[in-house]
Motif scaffolding. Structure first.
Motif, PDB file in Angstrom:
ATOM      1  N   GLN A   1      12.585   4.477   8.478  1.00  0.00           N
ATOM      2  CA  GLN A   1      11.683   6.228   9.147  1.00  0.00           C
ATOM      3  C   GLN A   1      10.864   5.856   7.812  1.00  0.00           C
ATOM      4  O   GLN A   1      10.450   5.621   6.976  1.00  0.00           O
ATOM      5  CB  GLN A   1      12.132   7.510   8.473  1.00  0.00           C
ATOM      6  CG  GLN A   1      13.112   7.872   9.367  1.00  0.00           C
ATOM      7  CD  GLN A   1      14.368   8.744   8.640  1.00  0.00           C
ATOM      8  OE1 GLN A   1      14.061   9.369   7.781  1.00  0.00           O
ATOM      9  NE2 GLN A   1      15.223   9.408   9.651  1.00  0.00           N
ATOM     10  N   VAL A   2       9.704   6.022   8.738  1.00  0.00           N
ATOM     11  CA  VAL A   2       8.158   6.434   7.795  1.00  0.00           C
ATOM     12  C   VAL A   2       7.194   7.290   8.326  1.00  0.00           C
ATOM     13  O   VAL A   2       7.633   8.551   8.736  1.00  0.00           O
ATOM     14  CB  VAL A   2       7.252   5.697   8.629  1.00  0.00           C
ATOM     15  CG1 VAL A   2       7.865   4.152   8.754  1.00  0.00           C
ATOM     16  CG2 VAL A   2       7.020   5.035  10.011  1.00  0.00           C
ATOM     17  N   ALA A   3       6.128   7.725   7.380  1.00  0.00           N
ATOM     18  CA  ALA A   3       5.502   9.257   7.252  1.00  0.00           C
ATOM     19  C   ALA A   3       4.443   8.739   8.457  1.00  0.00           C
ATOM     20  O   ALA A   3       3.578   8.433   8.653  1.00  0.00           O
ATOM     21  CB  ALA A   3       5.034   9.065   6.407  1.00  0.00           C
ATOM     22  N   PRO A   4       3.962  10.254   9.759  1.00  0.00           N
ATOM     23  CA  PRO A   4       2.846  10.222  10.382  1.00  0.00           C
ATOM     24  C   PRO A   4       1.714   9.445   9.424  1.00  0.00           C
ATOM     25  O   PRO A   4       1.506  10.797   8.543  1.00  0.00           O
ATOM     26  CB  PRO A   4       2.813  10.699  11.367  1.00  0.00           C
ATOM     27  CG  PRO A   4       4.282  11.663  10.365  1.00  0.00           C
ATOM     28  CD  PRO A   4       4.848  11.399   9.928  1.00  0.00           C
ATOM     29  N   GLY A   5       0.785   9.179   9.984  1.00  0.00           N
ATOM     30  CA  GLY A   5      -0.722   9.396   9.232  1.00  0.00           C
ATOM     31  C   GLY A   5      -0.387   8.476   8.430  1.00  0.00           C
ATOM     32  O   GLY A   5      -2.104   8.120   7.410  1.00  0.00           O
ATOM     33  N   GLN A   6       0.240   7.714   7.652  1.00  0.00           N
ATOM     34  CA  GLN A   6       0.393   6.942   6.579  1.00  0.00           C
ATOM     35  C   GLN A   6       0.809   5.117   6.729  1.00  0.00           C
ATOM     36  O   GLN A   6       0.995   4.357   8.141  1.00  0.00           O
ATOM     37  CB  GLN A   6       1.300   7.438   5.736  1.00  0.00           C
ATOM     38  CG  GLN A   6       1.391   9.125   5.143  1.00  0.00           C
ATOM     39  CD  GLN A   6       2.210   8.623   3.413  1.00  0.00           C
ATOM     40  OE1 GLN A   6       4.212   7.954   3.353  1.00  0.00           O
ATOM     41  NE2 GLN A   6       2.421   9.978   3.098  1.00  0.00           N
ATOM     42  N   MET A   7       0.025   4.513   5.908  1.00  0.00           N
ATOM     43  CA  MET A   7      -0.348   3.008   6.585  1.00  0.00           C
ATOM     44  C   MET A   7       1.289   2.019   6.494  1.00  0.00           C
ATOM     45  O   MET A   7       1.801   3.150   5.206  1.00  0.00           O
ATOM     46  CB  MET A   7      -1.165   2.634   5.418  1.00  0.00           C
ATOM     47  CG  MET A   7      -2.028   0.564   6.472  1.00  0.00           C
ATOM     48  SD  MET A   7      -2.589   0.933   7.359  1.00  0.00           S
ATOM     49  CE  MET A   7      -4.021   1.232   7.143  1.00  0.00           C
ATOM     50  N   VAL A   8       1.173   1.759   7.393  1.00  0.00           N
ATOM     51  CA  VAL A   8       2.884   1.003   7.143  1.00  0.00           C
ATOM     52  C   VAL A   8       3.110  -0.311   7.142  1.00  0.00           C
ATOM     53  O   VAL A   8       2.124  -1.222   8.288  1.00  0.00           O
ATOM     54  CB  VAL A   8       3.377   0.984   8.433  1.00  0.00           C
ATOM     55  CG1 VAL A   8       5.061   0.325   8.263  1.00  0.00           C
ATOM     56  CG2 VAL A   8       4.082   2.639   8.208  1.00  0.00           C
ATOM     57  N   ALA A   9       2.990  -1.200   5.832  1.00  0.00           N
ATOM     58  CA  ALA A   9       2.491  -2.912   6.447  1.00  0.00           C
ATOM     59  C   ALA A   9       3.688  -3.253   7.254  1.00  0.00           C
ATOM     60  O   ALA A   9       5.020  -3.079   6.616  1.00  0.00           O
ATOM     61  CB  ALA A   9       2.631  -2.811   5.420  1.00  0.00           C
ATOM     62  N   ILE A  10       3.401  -4.243   8.007  1.00  0.00           N
ATOM     63  CA  ILE A  10       4.417  -4.742   8.859  1.00  0.00           C
ATOM     64  C   ILE A  10       4.644  -6.481   8.052  1.00  0.00           C
ATOM     65  O   ILE A  10       3.483  -6.857   8.591  1.00  0.00           O
ATOM     66  CB  ILE A  10       4.294  -4.926  10.550  1.00  0.00           C
ATOM     67  CG1 ILE A  10       3.935  -2.683  10.611  1.00  0.00           C
ATOM     68  CG2 ILE A  10       5.043  -5.804  10.856  1.00  0.00           C
ATOM     69  CD1 ILE A  10       5.015  -2.551  10.558  1.00  0.00           C
ATOM     70  N   GLU A  11       6.014  -6.705   7.053  1.00  0.00           N
ATOM     71  CA  GLU A  11       5.144  -7.668   6.403  1.00  0.00           C
ATOM     72  C   GLU A  11       5.915  -8.619   7.800  1.00  0.00           C
ATOM     73  O   GLU A  11       7.724  -8.393   7.596  1.00  0.00           O
ATOM     74  CB  GLU A  11       6.838  -7.434   5.148  1.00  0.00           C
ATOM     75  CG  GLU A  11       5.906  -5.840   4.202  1.00  0.00           C
ATOM     76  CD  GLU A  11       5.027  -6.301   3.762  1.00  0.00           C
ATOM     77  OE1 GLU A  11       4.131  -8.302   3.889  1.00  0.00           O
ATOM     78  OE2 GLU A  11       3.906  -5.714   2.947  1.00  0.00           O
TER      79      GLU A  11
ATOM     80  N   PRO B   1       4.034 -16.468   5.506  1.00  0.00           N
ATOM     81  CA  PRO B   1       3.480 -15.495   5.355  1.00  0.00           C
ATOM     82  C   PRO B   1       2.264 -14.934   5.475  1.00  0.00           C
ATOM     83  O   PRO B   1       1.371 -14.904   5.646  1.00  0.00           O
ATOM     84  CB  PRO B   1       4.323 -15.036   3.501  1.00  0.00           C
ATOM     85  CG  PRO B   1       3.050 -15.477   3.227  1.00  0.00           C
ATOM     86  CD  PRO B   1       3.662 -16.801   3.978  1.00  0.00           C
ATOM     87  N   LEU B   2       2.690 -13.225   6.454  1.00  0.00           N
ATOM     88  CA  LEU B   2       1.815 -12.517   6.137  1.00  0.00           C
ATOM     89  C   LEU B   2       1.822 -10.895   6.694  1.00  0.00           C
ATOM     90  O   LEU B   2       2.976 -10.792   7.012  1.00  0.00           O
ATOM     91  CB  LEU B   2       1.056 -12.839   7.984  1.00  0.00           C
ATOM     92  CG  LEU B   2       1.705 -12.741   9.403  1.00  0.00           C
ATOM     93  CD1 LEU B   2       0.949 -12.213  10.353  1.00  0.00           C
ATOM     94  CD2 LEU B   2       2.785 -13.293   9.473  1.00  0.00           C
ATOM     95  N   SER B   3       1.166  -9.846   6.610  1.00  0.00           N
ATOM     96  CA  SER B   3       1.283  -8.516   6.861  1.00  0.00           C
ATOM     97  C   SER B   3       0.000  -7.911   6.980  1.00  0.00           C
ATOM     98  O   SER B   3      -0.938  -7.967   7.369  1.00  0.00           O
ATOM     99  CB  SER B   3       1.368  -7.875   4.942  1.00  0.00           C
ATOM    100  OG  SER B   3       0.928  -7.115   4.715  1.00  0.00           O
ATOM    101  N   LEU B   4       0.725  -6.777   8.184  1.00  0.00           N
ATOM    102  CA  LEU B   4      -0.209  -5.949   9.258  1.00  0.00           C
ATOM    103  C   LEU B   4      -0.622  -5.107   9.266  1.00  0.00           C
ATOM    104  O   LEU B   4       0.746  -4.781   9.904  1.00  0.00           O
ATOM    105  CB  LEU B   4       0.427  -7.041  10.774  1.00  0.00           C
ATOM    106  CG  LEU B   4       0.119  -8.608  10.751  1.00  0.00           C
ATOM    107  CD1 LEU B   4       0.935  -8.992  12.463  1.00  0.00           C
ATOM    108  CD2 LEU B   4      -1.530  -9.205  11.336  1.00  0.00           C
TER     109      LEU B   4
END
Length: 553
Positions: free
Chosen positions: A138-148, A189-192
């Motif tokens: 679960q993530v929060a709308p409007g907050q940045m999520v790092a796809i690791e 490794p990368l983070s998008l």
């Protein structure tokens, strides 16, 4: 993907089929892709009709429970014995079968056009893993999520030009890869970054692409954006953290004359569960930047690895004590890890520090049976703070060695290649001249002479006449799979008896072939497959059966 993720994915596919998003054939193809292999080497697959698990330990497919734990050792030994016997039998049968179908199936004898080729996932040896968020997070709308994510697979990793992150089919982030790869590098490794706009469910996919835009590998997860009470946040998909290791240069309180250049290097350990990639920075949190930018990018660093963080400062013109502090910052703005301080004294009388002398007698020698290069040199100065090692085929330094060191091992090399190395010493006052060039040629690559492996399965193993079943295969080879042929023998199904040729690229090739039975009689259909690698070797003959029964039976 683990068993629980596969089960959740199966439930999602059922909903998509029931809602009309997927037709029956597409549904079965997607379910067939949920083929897993556990730590004991046992293959597992879900039955598309009932969602139950079947396992194959080398002696055929049987119902099983992957959550029940490993089998006793005695049963494992028996499975290995039966699997060995099966391979011997199928190997003997291969010559006879190929003599009948070879001219019709191999290039030059390709079968006449049949039904459209089934959906095929042809691996290019590049494995994409999404470390976080995890499936179902679960993530929060409007907050940045790092796809690791992590890309794995040499040498095909070198074919990756860029990576794209798409959400519900729309590309939301991309990152070039090739310019940051070193020859022989096996993982990256990368983070998008991605920011969900609204509450709802999202399908997030990370895809590795070639120059021509051809997918070389992909991974996908489903996450849900949910509203949270004020001040609350959903559980973090991964936890960024860092540990200070050492001041590589400029010990606290070092004196410099006014206007001197200062190259500060901190070494830190990525002690969290997030990989540092695009969007991660080292940011100023206290004090005067002393001529440096207020944020600098962090080099890509996988969880568990170390990184050297470098910033260039300039001593102020006025004497006195100066200090500032820096901290790592994630793409969502979160600060993490320890404060990294710089404390100096500016003194008019301070002696202008001199750069160290160049190291000498640099030698490069193959080691570890040609899988690495050992560099040795003579330290000719007493004021260096570290050494930087360079390789001619890479623009950036490939590593650091501490002061007074005399050797370094380069493990990111490839057999049969020639490399040129130089090394220099440095301190806060600057760098030494480069050493002489050391050249080394590694032993030639020894081609593997192992035939491809091939697993052929059919789900379900029993069907009612007129029902659908799916044939799947998984082929692998250390030199690369180029072709897999699947056919039936005297099945009465024209498409099966004619066979299909699947063209593959890379070390791993998987495919699925949905078939709808048209016969009205009970029968046991015999299915066969052979894989060929890039050296022309064939796998052992793979066999499977499906039992067709009349509806009234």
């Amino acid at each position: 993907m683990d068993f629980e993720q596969a089960e959740r994915r199966f439930q999602e596919l059922q909903k998509q089929r029931d809602g009309g998003v997927l037709d029956e054939a597409a549904f079965r193809v997607e379910v067939a892709k949920l083929l897993l292999r556990d730590q004991q080497g046992v293959f597992w697959m879900l039955d598309a009709d009932h969602g139950t698990w079947f396992c194959n330990r080398g002696d055929g497919w049987t119902a099983g429970d992957p959550h029940a734990g490993p089998r006793p050792e005695a049963v494992l030994a028996e499975g290995r014995r039966q699997r060995t016997a099966w391979l011997v039998i199928t190997g003997v049968a291969l010559a006879a079968v190929l003599s009948v179908v070879g001219t019709a199936l191999w290039p030059g004898g390709r079968p006449s056009p049949g039904p459209p080729a089934p959906t095929l996932t042809a691996g290019a040896g590049v494995r994409v893993t999404i470390a976080s968020p995890t499936e179902g997070s679960q993530v929060a709308p409007g907050q940045m999520v790092a796809i690791e994510s992590t890309l794995e697979g040499a040498p095909d990793l070198q074919a990756v030009a860029r990576v794209e992150c798409s959400v519900n089919g729309e590309v939301v982030a991309a990152q070039p890869v090739r310019a940051q790869l070193q020859p022989g590098q096996a993982s990256f490794p990368l983070s998008l970054p991605w920011r969900p706009a609204h509450v709802g469910q999202y399908r997030v996919e990370v895809t590795a692409l070639s120059d021509a835009g051809v997918p070389l590998g992909a991974a996908a997860i489903t996450v849900t954006a949910v509203e949270t009470p004020t001040g609350a946040r959903p559980g973090l998909a991964c936890v960024p953290d860092a540990v200070f290791v050492a001041d590589v240069t400029i010990a606290p309180g070092t004196a410099f004359p006014p206007g001197a250049r200062m190259d500060k290097v901190w070494q830190v350990h990525n002690s969290g569960t997030c990989a540092w990639g695009q969007g991660y920075e080292l940011s100023l949190v206290e004090g005067d930047p002393l001529g440096a930018p207020e944020a600098v990018p962090v080099p890509p660093t996988a969880a568990g690895e170390r990184a050297d963080l470098t910033i260039t400062f300039w001593a102020p013109d006025l004497p006195g004590s100066y200090a500032n502090a820096w901290q790592l910052q994630a793409p969502d703005g979160q600060f993490f890890g320890p404060l990294l301080p710089l404390t100096i004294q500016v003194e008019v009388q301070a002696a202008q520090s001199l750069p160290p002398a160049a190291p000498g007698h640099l030698r490069a020698t193959p080691t570890d049976d040609g899988r690495a290069v050992l560099l040795t040199w003579e330290d000719r100065s007493d004021n260096e703070e570290a050494f930087r090692i360079y390789r001619a085929d890479i623009e950036a330094s490939i590593g650091l060695a501490p002061a007074n060191a005399g050797q370094f091992v380069d493990q990111r090399v490839t057999c049969g290649r020639t490399y040129h190395y130089t090394i220099l010493a440095f301190n806060a006052a600057g760098t030494s001249p480069s050493s002489e060039v050391a050249q080394v040629t590694l032993p030639a690559c020894v081609p593997a002479d192992i035939p491809p492996t091939l697993l052929l399965t059919v789900v379900p193993t029993q069907v009612v006449a007129g029902a659908a079943f799916t044939i799947t295969f998984q082929a692998g080879d250390d030199l690369g799979v180029v072709q897999v042929i699947v056919w039936g023998e005297e099945t009465g199904e024209p498409a099966l008896d004619m066979g299909q040729i699947f063209t593959c690229t890379g070390l791993l090739c998987t495919g699925a072939w949905p078939i709808t039975d048209t016969a009205e009689l009970s029968a046991t259909l015999g299915l066969y497959a052979v894989a060929r690698d890039s050296s022309g070797q064939n796998s052992a003959l793979a066999r499977a059966t499906v039992v067709v029964r009349r509806a009234e039976e």
